[in-house]
Design a protein around this motif. Structure first.
Motif, mmCIF file in Angstrom:
data_model
loop_
_atom_site.group_PDB
_atom_site.id
_atom_site.type_symbol
_atom_site.label_atom_id
_atom_site.label_comp_id
_atom_site.label_asym_id
_atom_site.label_seq_id
_atom_site.Cartn_x
_atom_site.Cartn_y
_atom_site.Cartn_z
ATOM 1 N N LEU A 20 15.388 21.766 17.209
ATOM 2 C CA LEU A 20 16.742 22.291 17.353
ATOM 3 C C LEU A 20 17.352 21.743 18.631
ATOM 4 C CD1 LEU A 20 15.947 25.990 16.482
ATOM 5 C CD2 LEU A 20 17.228 24.389 15.041
ATOM 6 N N MET A 21 18.594 21.302 18.518
ATOM 7 C CA MET A 21 19.330 20.781 19.662
ATOM 8 C C MET A 21 20.432 21.780 20.031
ATOM 9 S SD MET A 21 17.826 17.941 20.095
ATOM 10 C CE MET A 21 17.113 16.490 19.342
ATOM 11 N N TYR A 58 28.589 21.016 17.696
ATOM 12 C CA TYR A 58 27.867 20.067 16.860
ATOM 13 C C TYR A 58 26.797 20.795 16.053
ATOM 14 C CZ TYR A 58 30.004 16.296 19.587
ATOM 15 O OH TYR A 58 30.902 15.437 20.167
ATOM 16 N N SER A 59 26.197 20.082 15.108
ATOM 17 C CA SER A 59 25.103 20.655 14.338
ATOM 18 C C SER A 59 23.857 20.763 15.210
ATOM 19 C CB SER A 59 24.802 19.768 13.132
ATOM 20 O OG SER A 59 23.629 20.219 12.485
ATOM 21 N N PRO A 60 23.090 21.856 15.083
ATOM 22 C CA PRO A 60 21.845 21.980 15.857
ATOM 23 C C PRO A 60 20.671 21.193 15.266
ATOM 24 C CG PRO A 60 22.202 23.963 14.578
ATOM 25 C CD PRO A 60 23.402 23.089 14.340
ATOM 26 N N GLY A 61 20.869 20.601 14.082
ATOM 27 C CA GLY A 61 19.775 19.864 13.454
ATOM 28 C C GLY A 61 20.264 19.017 12.303
ATOM 29 N N ASN A 62 19.317 18.446 11.568
ATOM 30 C CA ASN A 62 19.630 17.590 10.420
ATOM 31 C C ASN A 62 19.697 18.424 9.150
ATOM 32 O OD1 ASN A 62 19.473 15.039 11.857
ATOM 33 N ND2 ASN A 62 17.272 15.392 11.942
ATOM 34 N N GLY A 63 20.753 18.214 8.387
ATOM 35 C CA GLY A 63 20.876 18.957 7.140
ATOM 36 C C GLY A 63 22.175 18.641 6.458
ATOM 37 N N LYS A 64 22.699 19.640 5.741
ATOM 38 C CA LYS A 64 23.988 19.458 5.088
ATOM 39 C C LYS A 64 24.797 20.744 5.173
ATOM 40 C CE LYS A 64 22.635 20.716 0.396
ATOM 41 N NZ LYS A 64 22.509 20.303 -1.005
ATOM 42 N N LEU A 78 22.422 23.954 5.696
ATOM 43 C CA LEU A 78 21.059 24.021 5.179
ATOM 44 C C LEU A 78 20.306 22.873 5.828
ATOM 45 C CD1 LEU A 78 19.021 25.304 3.169
ATOM 46 C CD2 LEU A 78 19.753 23.564 1.524
ATOM 47 N N LEU A 79 19.342 23.214 6.692
ATOM 48 C CA LEU A 79 18.553 22.173 7.344
ATOM 49 C C LEU A 79 17.668 21.472 6.322
ATOM 50 C CD1 LEU A 79 17.455 23.901 10.693
ATOM 51 C CD2 LEU A 79 19.465 22.474 10.234
ATOM 52 N N ASP A 80 17.253 20.264 6.659
ATOM 53 C CA ASP A 80 16.423 19.487 5.743
ATOM 54 C C ASP A 80 15.113 20.195 5.403
ATOM 55 O OD1 ASP A 80 18.326 17.520 5.592
ATOM 56 O OD2 ASP A 80 17.339 16.168 7.007
ATOM 57 N N ASN A 81 14.666 21.120 6.268
ATOM 58 C CA ASN A 81 13.411 21.826 5.978
ATOM 59 C C ASN A 81 13.626 23.113 5.177
ATOM 60 O OD1 ASN A 81 14.455 23.534 7.913
ATOM 61 N ND2 ASN A 81 12.711 23.401 9.304
ATOM 62 N N THR A 112 23.952 15.727 11.371
ATOM 63 C CA THR A 112 22.874 15.496 12.328
ATOM 64 C C THR A 112 23.342 16.101 13.644
ATOM 65 O OG1 THR A 112 23.662 13.457 13.344
ATOM 66 C CG2 THR A 112 22.520 13.230 11.210
ATOM 67 N N PRO A 113 22.471 16.124 14.668
ATOM 68 C CA PRO A 113 22.933 16.639 15.964
ATOM 69 C C PRO A 113 24.072 15.813 16.574
ATOM 70 C CG PRO A 113 20.554 16.752 15.855
ATOM 71 C CD PRO A 113 20.999 15.960 14.652
#
Length: 168
Positions: A20-21, A58-64, A78-81, A112-113
């Motif tokens: 998480l960023m 910004y987004s805190p992580g990778n997702g959509k 929704l994060l990639d995980n 993405t972040p």
């Protein structure tokens, strides 16, 4: 399966832990310190807050992006995980009906972040008498295995502040 799946490292089930960023420049605080019992008592889920020093979020992580609220005070990711993240800007800000906010993403967008998802006019929030804390909540806690907030205090956007692991 996308053609960039190899970027995620090991093949197969994907990585359940995501870094998480910090999504905004400012002071990261424990969710228990957010000035709203709905969040501080984790009724919506675990997470953290950031008292922002500027209005670029910004987004805190990778997702959509899975939901953009018409009032623009919140964005659901929704994060990639598989962990759902609600980015909620300010406290009781739904009442402002979108005025100080500008959502820059739409449903289905990859994030993405490095993706700026929203901007908020902090002066307008202040003049409306609203707390400006940006709240990051994991809204599907039944899918969360472990959340670790390793950094609090003043941070720059894009700083690694913790990890969230999903149950796979």
């Amino acid at each position: 399966m996308g053609m960039f799946d190899f970027l995620k490292g090991k093949s197969g089930d994907g990585d359940s832990a995501q870094t998480l960023m910090s999504p905004v420049n400012g002071k990261v605080i424990a969710i228990e310190d957010v000035q709203d019992p709905v969040f501080s008592q984790k009724m919506m889920g675990d997470g953290f807050g950031i008292v922002p020093s500027d209005g670029d979020i910004y987004s805190p992580g990778n997702g959509k992006v899975v939901s953009v609220f018409p009032t623009q005070h919140a964005v659901g990711l929704l994060l990639d995980n598989g962990v759902e993240v609600l980015i909620h800007i300010g406290i009781d800000t739904v009442e402002l009906e979108g005025a100080p906010f500008d959502t820059l993403v739409k449903e289905g967008d990859k994030v993405t972040p490095e993706t700026k998802v929203s901007t908020v006019n902090l002066e307008e929030l202040a003049s409306a008498g609203k707390e400006n804390t940006v709240i990051i909540v994991f809204s599907n806690m039944d899918q969360v295995d472990k959340f670790d907030l390793s950094t609090t205090g003043e941070t720059a956007r894009g700083t690694e502040i913790g990890t969230i692991s999903s149950k796979k």
